[in-house]
Design a protein around this motif. Structure first.
Motif, PDB file in Angstrom:
ATOM      1  N   ALA A 130       0.831  -1.210   0.000  1.00 53.78           N
ATOM      2  CA  ALA A 130       0.000   0.000   0.000  1.00 53.78           C
ATOM      3  C   ALA A 130       0.864   1.258   0.000  1.00 53.78           C
ATOM      4  N   ARG A 131       1.993   1.213   0.698  1.00 53.25           N
ATOM      5  CA  ARG A 131       2.866   2.385   0.746  1.00 53.25           C
ATOM      6  C   ARG A 131       3.323   2.799  -0.656  1.00 53.25           C
ATOM      7  N   GLN A 132       3.681   1.824  -1.487  1.00 48.92           N
ATOM      8  CA  GLN A 132       4.168   2.150  -2.825  1.00 48.92           C
ATOM      9  C   GLN A 132       3.042   2.658  -3.722  1.00 48.92           C
ATOM     10  N   ILE A 133       1.844   2.133  -3.541  1.00 48.89           N
ATOM     11  CA  ILE A 133       0.704   2.622  -4.322  1.00 48.89           C
ATOM     12  C   ILE A 133       0.356   4.048  -3.907  1.00 48.89           C
ATOM     13  N   GLY A 134       0.316   4.311  -2.596  1.00 49.63           N
ATOM     14  CA  GLY A 134       0.056   5.674  -2.127  1.00 49.63           C
ATOM     15  C   GLY A 134       1.088   6.647  -2.647  1.00 49.63           C
ATOM     16  N   ASN A 135       2.354   6.219  -2.606  1.00 52.47           N
ATOM     17  CA  ASN A 135       3.426   7.050  -3.161  1.00 52.47           C
ATOM     18  C   ASN A 135       3.207   7.317  -4.646  1.00 52.47           C
ATOM     19  N   GLY A 136       2.822   6.283  -5.382  1.00 51.10           N
ATOM     20  CA  GLY A 136       2.650   6.424  -6.817  1.00 51.10           C
ATOM     21  C   GLY A 136       1.543   7.400  -7.180  1.00 51.10           C
ATOM     22  N   VAL A 137       0.433   7.323  -6.456  1.00 53.69           N
ATOM     23  CA  VAL A 137      -0.678   8.243  -6.695  1.00 53.69           C
ATOM     24  C   VAL A 137      -0.237   9.685  -6.460  1.00 53.69           C
ATOM     25  N   VAL A 138       0.441   9.925  -5.333  1.00 49.44           N
ATOM     26  CA  VAL A 138       0.872  11.286  -4.998  1.00 49.44           C
ATOM     27  C   VAL A 138       1.947  11.769  -5.965  1.00 49.44           C
ATOM     28  N   ASP A 139       2.846  10.896  -6.352  1.00 51.45           N
ATOM     29  CA  ASP A 139       3.897  11.263  -7.295  1.00 51.45           C
ATOM     30  C   ASP A 139       3.285  11.756  -8.610  1.00 51.45           C
ATOM     31  N   ALA A 140       2.355  10.983  -9.157  1.00 49.87           N
ATOM     32  CA  ALA A 140       1.703  11.376 -10.405  1.00 49.87           C
ATOM     33  C   ALA A 140       0.908  12.671 -10.229  1.00 49.87           C
ATOM     34  N   PHE A 141       0.275  12.813  -9.088  1.00 46.81           N
ATOM     35  CA  PHE A 141      -0.519  14.007  -8.792  1.00 46.81           C
ATOM     36  C   PHE A 141       0.365  15.254  -8.800  1.00 46.81           C
ATOM     37  N   VAL A 142       1.511  15.160  -8.127  1.00 53.49           N
ATOM     38  CA  VAL A 142       2.395  16.328  -8.035  1.00 53.49           C
ATOM     39  C   VAL A 142       3.091  16.591  -9.373  1.00 53.49           C
ATOM     40  N   HIS A 143       3.443  15.547 -10.103  1.00 55.11           N
ATOM     41  CA  HIS A 143       4.005  15.762 -11.440  1.00 55.11           C
ATOM     42  C   HIS A 143       3.067  16.616 -12.289  1.00 55.11           C
ATOM     43  N   THR A 144       1.788  16.306 -12.210  1.00 47.01           N
ATOM     44  CA  THR A 144       0.800  17.071 -12.969  1.00 47.01           C
ATOM     45  C   THR A 144       0.734  18.516 -12.482  1.00 47.01           C
ATOM     46  N   LEU A 145       0.726  18.694 -11.174  1.00 47.36           N
ATOM     47  CA  LEU A 145       0.616  20.039 -10.604  1.00 47.36           C
ATOM     48  C   LEU A 145       1.839  20.900 -10.887  1.00 47.36           C
ATOM     49  N   GLU A 146       3.009  20.293 -10.948  1.00 52.42           N
ATOM     50  CA  GLU A 146       4.219  21.074 -11.225  1.00 52.42           C
ATOM     51  C   GLU A 146       4.132  21.765 -12.594  1.00 52.42           C
ATOM     52  N   GLN A 147       3.406  21.140 -13.521  1.00 50.54           N
ATOM     53  CA  GLN A 147       3.284  21.690 -14.871  1.00 50.54           C
ATOM     54  C   GLN A 147       2.064  22.595 -15.022  1.00 50.54           C
ATOM     55  N   TYR A 148       1.115  22.470 -14.115  1.00 48.98           N
ATOM     56  CA  TYR A 148      -0.191  23.123 -14.245  1.00 48.98           C
ATOM     57  C   TYR A 148      -0.361  24.314 -13.311  1.00 48.98           C
ATOM     58  N   THR A 168      -7.520   2.188  -5.299  1.00 41.41           N
ATOM     59  CA  THR A 168      -6.279   1.430  -5.494  1.00 41.41           C
ATOM     60  C   THR A 168      -5.723   0.930  -4.162  1.00 41.41           C
ATOM     61  N   LEU A 169      -5.966   1.687  -3.095  1.00 39.93           N
ATOM     62  CA  LEU A 169      -5.497   1.248  -1.773  1.00 39.93           C
ATOM     63  C   LEU A 169      -6.406   0.182  -1.176  1.00 39.93           C
ATOM     64  N   ASN A 170      -7.710   0.357  -1.326  1.00 40.03           N
ATOM     65  CA  ASN A 170      -8.669  -0.514  -0.644  1.00 40.03           C
ATOM     66  C   ASN A 170      -8.982  -1.792  -1.400  1.00 40.03           C
ATOM     67  N   GLU A 171      -8.772  -1.778  -2.732  1.00 34.02           N
ATOM     68  CA  GLU A 171      -9.072  -2.955  -3.555  1.00 34.02           C
ATOM     69  C   GLU A 171      -7.862  -3.247  -4.444  1.00 34.02           C
ATOM     70  N   PRO A 172      -6.836  -3.901  -3.883  1.00 40.53           N
ATOM     71  CA  PRO A 172      -5.568  -4.082  -4.612  1.00 40.53           C
ATOM     72  C   PRO A 172      -5.695  -4.798  -5.950  1.00 40.53           C
ATOM     73  N   ASP A 173      -6.717  -5.656  -6.113  1.00 40.76           N
ATOM     74  CA  ASP A 173      -6.840  -6.400  -7.361  1.00 40.76           C
ATOM     75  C   ASP A 173      -7.951  -5.846  -8.251  1.00 40.76           C
ATOM     76  N   ASN A 174      -8.318  -4.579  -8.038  1.00 39.76           N
ATOM     77  CA  ASN A 174      -9.296  -3.924  -8.899  1.00 39.76           C
ATOM     78  C   ASN A 174      -8.583  -3.477 -10.173  1.00 39.76           C
ATOM     79  N   TYR A 175      -8.776  -4.243 -11.247  1.00 45.07           N
ATOM     80  CA  TYR A 175      -8.027  -3.991 -12.481  1.00 45.07           C
ATOM     81  C   TYR A 175      -8.298  -2.595 -13.025  1.00 45.07           C
ATOM     82  N   ALA A 179      -2.966  12.855   2.746  1.00 46.68           N
ATOM     83  CA  ALA A 179      -3.134  12.083   3.987  1.00 46.68           C
ATOM     84  C   ALA A 179      -3.972  10.832   3.744  1.00 46.68           C
ATOM     85  N   GLN A 180      -4.997  10.950   2.910  1.00 49.05           N
ATOM     86  CA  GLN A 180      -5.838   9.800   2.565  1.00 49.05           C
ATOM     87  C   GLN A 180      -5.013   8.709   1.881  1.00 49.05           C
ATOM     88  N   MET A 181      -3.989   9.134   1.143  1.00 50.75           N
ATOM     89  CA  MET A 181      -3.099   8.187   0.474  1.00 50.75           C
ATOM     90  C   MET A 181      -1.995   7.681   1.413  1.00 50.75           C
TER      91      MET A 181
END
Length: 384
Positions: free
Chosen positions: A182-200, A228-235, A331-333
């Motif tokens: 879960a830690r890596q998924i939370g990191n991934g969501v935030v990473d992508a989120f901030v990448h978008t914000l840095e450009q926007y 993605t955090l609560n349902e790890p196998d949700n394709y 924080a939710q992530m």
């Protein structure tokens, strides 16, 4: 909207089972180096699928690429590739492994000091072709030409960019993410989120298509992040995360836009100094930077608050609420916006980051190139 050019040569194969295409998409005469990190690719099935796909190829493997890829480790991979005359790289992992593979691809045929590749301090004449098999969605490194490399002995975490290291091929199979912590998924969501914000999130710039691309990515991440955090196998959720992270740094969002990237500059130094996960540094720095730069960013913050978070009110009210909504999403992530929550003293962090920025000659940051190391020190002090 500013002038721009765009080039993206990467072939993307998206969906379950796409690793099987590696065998037909990589020339059969290629001598392949499979580069990866730890043992997760053997647990998630990627290694077995790659072995099967490359059974007609000569291939060898090199493992042990770190979460922040280390120059010393990568140079061992370079020597390994040279020794065995390997001439095609398959990177299997997340952004760190793919970033490391970009360096290896550039360094294997390079004659001079390979450290000078980092920071674009030496010209590159050629690079080995590179394919990426993504197992951790976050950075979009599988289809761009940027990489970040660390060198612990000199306390450096620096980037380089070169079209020669653009992956030729990217395999994006969402099922490979099912077993991630879960830690890596939370990191991934935030990473992508901030990448978008840095450009926007800079100032209004009449880049309406890019604005709405960014806002669509951000809304998607807000919708599917908790799933993605609560349902790890949700394709479907994992597939949308994988594509959102890819598109965040694919190159389209930032076209014609002023871009910030000060959060990343500070975040890289925090990672090098304190070993904190990259995404966690971004979650700390971004809200603090926005508060510090509130007047300059208020117009775009208000747009972001209205379009992405459906907030109402005057510009100042919506802008302030948008910062809080962003922190709450982090924080939710599972990521805190406070240095103290990771046992890091704010004064030590602020002084250390400012000193590193000076040492690396990062003296003018942000979309207006007016953010100094002293400003960065002040920003981090507010993130105690």
């Amino acid at each position: 909207m500013h002038a721009f050019s765009f080039h993206n040569p990467c072939q993307i194969e998206f969906g379950a089972g796409q690793i099987a295409k590696l065998g037909s998409l990589i020339p059969v005469q290629a001598r392949v180096l499979v580069l990866y990190g730890g043992g997760s690719i053997k647990r998630n099935g990627a290694y077995e699928q790659i072995s099967s796909a490359l059974q007609q190829h000569h291939w060898q493997e090199f493992s042990g690429i770190e979460p922040n890829p280390e120059f010393e480790t990568l140079m061992r991979a370079v020597q390994f590739a040279r020794k065995h005359a390997l001439d095609y790289i398959v990177a299997v992992g997340g952004g760190s492994v793919i970033d490391g593979a970009k360096f290896v691809a550039a360094a294997v045929p390079h004659d001079g000091d390979c450290w000078l590749i980092i920071g674009n301090r030496t010209p590159l004449k050629t690079a080995l072709p590179l394919a990426a098999v993504l197992t951790l969605p976050a950075t979009g490194s599988e289809s761009n030409f940027a990489a970040v490399i660390s060198r612990r002995e000199s306390n450096d975490k620096l980037s380089f960019k070169n079209p020669l290291v653009f992956p030729k091929l990217a395999i994006l199979d969402p099922t490979l993410t099912f077993s991630l912590p879960a830690r890596q998924i939370g990191n991934g969501v935030v990473d992508a989120f901030v990448h978008t914000l840095e450009q926007y999130l800079t100032y209004p710039n009449e880049a309406r298509v890019q604005d709405r691309l960014a806002e669509g990515i951000l809304q998607t991440l807000i919708e599917i992040g908790p799933v993605t955090l609560n349902e790890p196998d949700n394709y479907d959720a994992r597939a949308n995360l994988m594509w959102a992270a890819n598109q965040a740094l694919y190159g389209l969002v930032g076209l014609g836009q002023a871009q910030d990237w000060a959060t990343h500059a500070m975040g890289h130094e925090l990672t090098m100094l304190f070993g904190l996960d990259h995404a966690r540094t971004l979650a700390i720095v971004l809200p603090a930077l926005w508060r510090y730069r509130f007047a300059a960013k208020q117009a775009k913050l208000a747009q972001y608050g209205r379009r992405v978070w459906a907030l109402t009110g005057d510009d100042a009210t919506v802008a302030a609420a948008a910062i809080e909504a962003t922190s709450q999403f982090f924080a939710q992530m599972g990521l805190s916006a406070r240095l103290g929550d990771y046992g890091i003293d704010a004064q030590e962090a602020a002084d250390g980051v400012a000193a590193q920025l000076i040492r690396h000659q990062r003296l003018k940051l942000g979309e207006n190139q007016d953010l100094t190391p002293d400003d960065c020190r002040a920003i981090l002090l507010t993130a105690a």
